[in-house]
Each structure stands twice: as structure tokens, then as C-alpha cells.
Design a protein around this motif. Sequence first.
Motif, PDB file in Angstrom:
ATOM      1  N   TRP A  14       0.444  -0.894   0.350  1.00  0.00           N
ATOM      2  CA  TRP A  14       0.333   0.280   0.027  1.00  0.00           C
ATOM      3  C   TRP A  14       0.540   0.966  -0.002  1.00  0.00           C
ATOM      4  O   TRP A  14       0.126   2.690  -0.387  1.00  0.00           O
ATOM      5  CB  TRP A  14      -0.682   0.386   0.892  1.00  0.00           C
ATOM      6  N   ALA A  17       0.133   2.729  -3.165  1.00  0.00           N
ATOM      7  CA  ALA A  17      -0.351   3.846  -3.645  1.00  0.00           C
ATOM      8  C   ALA A  17      -0.380   5.026  -4.012  1.00  0.00           C
ATOM      9  O   ALA A  17      -0.919   6.284  -4.736  1.00  0.00           O
ATOM     10  CB  ALA A  17      -1.459   3.601  -2.939  1.00  0.00           C
ATOM     11  N   TYR A  20       1.521   5.934  -6.828  1.00  0.00           N
ATOM     12  CA  TYR A  20       0.302   5.835  -8.731  1.00  0.00           C
ATOM     13  C   TYR A  20      -0.485   6.949  -8.684  1.00  0.00           C
ATOM     14  O   TYR A  20      -0.710   7.470  -9.464  1.00  0.00           O
ATOM     15  CB  TYR A  20      -0.512   4.681  -8.235  1.00  0.00           C
ATOM     16  N   MET A  74       0.197   3.451 -14.319  1.00  0.00           N
ATOM     17  CA  MET A  74      -0.612   4.056 -13.207  1.00  0.00           C
ATOM     18  C   MET A  74      -1.736   2.721 -12.893  1.00  0.00           C
ATOM     19  O   MET A  74      -1.549   2.590 -11.521  1.00  0.00           O
ATOM     20  CB  MET A  74      -0.910   5.475 -13.669  1.00  0.00           C
ATOM     21  N   TYR A  78      -1.025   0.100 -10.244  1.00  0.00           N
ATOM     22  CA  TYR A  78      -1.931  -0.754  -8.836  1.00  0.00           C
ATOM     23  C   TYR A  78      -2.747  -1.799  -9.500  1.00  0.00           C
ATOM     24  O   TYR A  78      -2.537  -1.821  -7.831  1.00  0.00           O
ATOM     25  CB  TYR A  78      -2.911   1.072  -9.147  1.00  0.00           C
ATOM     26  N   GLU A  79      -3.089  -1.947 -10.150  1.00  0.00           N
ATOM     27  CA  GLU A  79      -3.853  -3.247  -9.845  1.00  0.00           C
ATOM     28  C   GLU A  79      -2.860  -4.861 -10.439  1.00  0.00           C
ATOM     29  O   GLU A  79      -3.030  -5.527  -9.429  1.00  0.00           O
ATOM     30  CB  GLU A  79      -4.707  -3.613 -11.248  1.00  0.00           C
ATOM     31  N   VAL A  82      -0.629  -3.214  -6.069  1.00  0.00           N
ATOM     32  CA  VAL A  82      -1.186  -2.640  -4.564  1.00  0.00           C
ATOM     33  C   VAL A  82      -2.969  -3.456  -4.531  1.00  0.00           C
ATOM     34  O   VAL A  82      -3.201  -4.633  -3.704  1.00  0.00           O
ATOM     35  CB  VAL A  82      -1.640  -1.079  -4.692  1.00  0.00           C
TER      36      VAL A  82
END
Length: 163
Positions: A14, A17, A20, A74, A78-79, A82
Amino acid sequence: MERFIEKSIYRSRWVLAPIYLGLSLAVIALGIKFFEEIFHLLFEIFSLSEAEMILKILSLVDLAMVGGLLIMVMMSGYENFVSRLDVEDGEEKLNWLGTMDSSSLKAKIAASIVAISSIHLLKKFMEVESVNVEHLMWYVIIHMTFVLSAFLMGYLDTKIKGK
């Protein structure tokens, strides 16, 4: 103790996060720069030569490609690292979202870098009379390094997946 360490390591993802999220601010900055360049182009359109206008348009294409690269990094990053992006049923979902693993993301980044480098090289060729020949040689060498790197990354990735 082991369970605590494992949970801590897993939850540390995290930390990415906000990084991103920061990239989304970079997209906004890029958008502002894009429209600044459009504004300049529109006011200079009648005083620019064809070559100068093409160079300005190539700069716009370059900005758009970098923006697309940022969005791809980004969202896919993230996918992949995170959490899944929860897109509601009625909302439009990008067709590549959720399908790009880190390997395909690297390949797309490499291809984007080659495309961006190609635009920069084309711009240098269009203003060749004002570019030092030695500098032009280095632009070509650097571009070919990007091309070769992208090719080798793709080749090695297919070899690794093939085993």
C-alpha cells in the motif's frame, strides 16, 4: 513472529498507492503543458513554416504518448502490485484493465519508450541542418539501444514463458 512479518510485508504494498496517485498529478501537469503548446501553436500557425508546424505537432504527439504511458503504468501497476480497481458495472472499463501482468506492462513500456524516442529522433532529423552531426549520431545510437533493449526484453520474455 513469522506471521506478523509476512502480513507486514504483504501490507507494505500500500506504500505504492500514493506513488500511483502522484502519477495522476503528473498526468495533470502533462495535460496543462499539452494545452499550453496547443495555445502557442494556434497563435503562431500563420507564421510557422510547414516543418516548424510538423515539429510542434510531433511534440504534441510525444506529450500524448507520454500521457498514455503514465496512465498505463499507473493503472496496471496499481492493479498488479496494490489492489484491483473496482469499476462499477455502469461505468466504462478499459478493455486492457486487469489483463496486463508485470511482464506485458514492461513490454508495453519498452515499446512506448521506443515510440517516444522515434518521435524525438524524427524531430532531430527534421531540424538536421541545425544539429551537430556527432550529436545526431548519439541520438541514433541511443534510439537503437532502446530498440535493441525492447527487442531483447520481448525475446527473453517469450523464452522464459515458453519453458
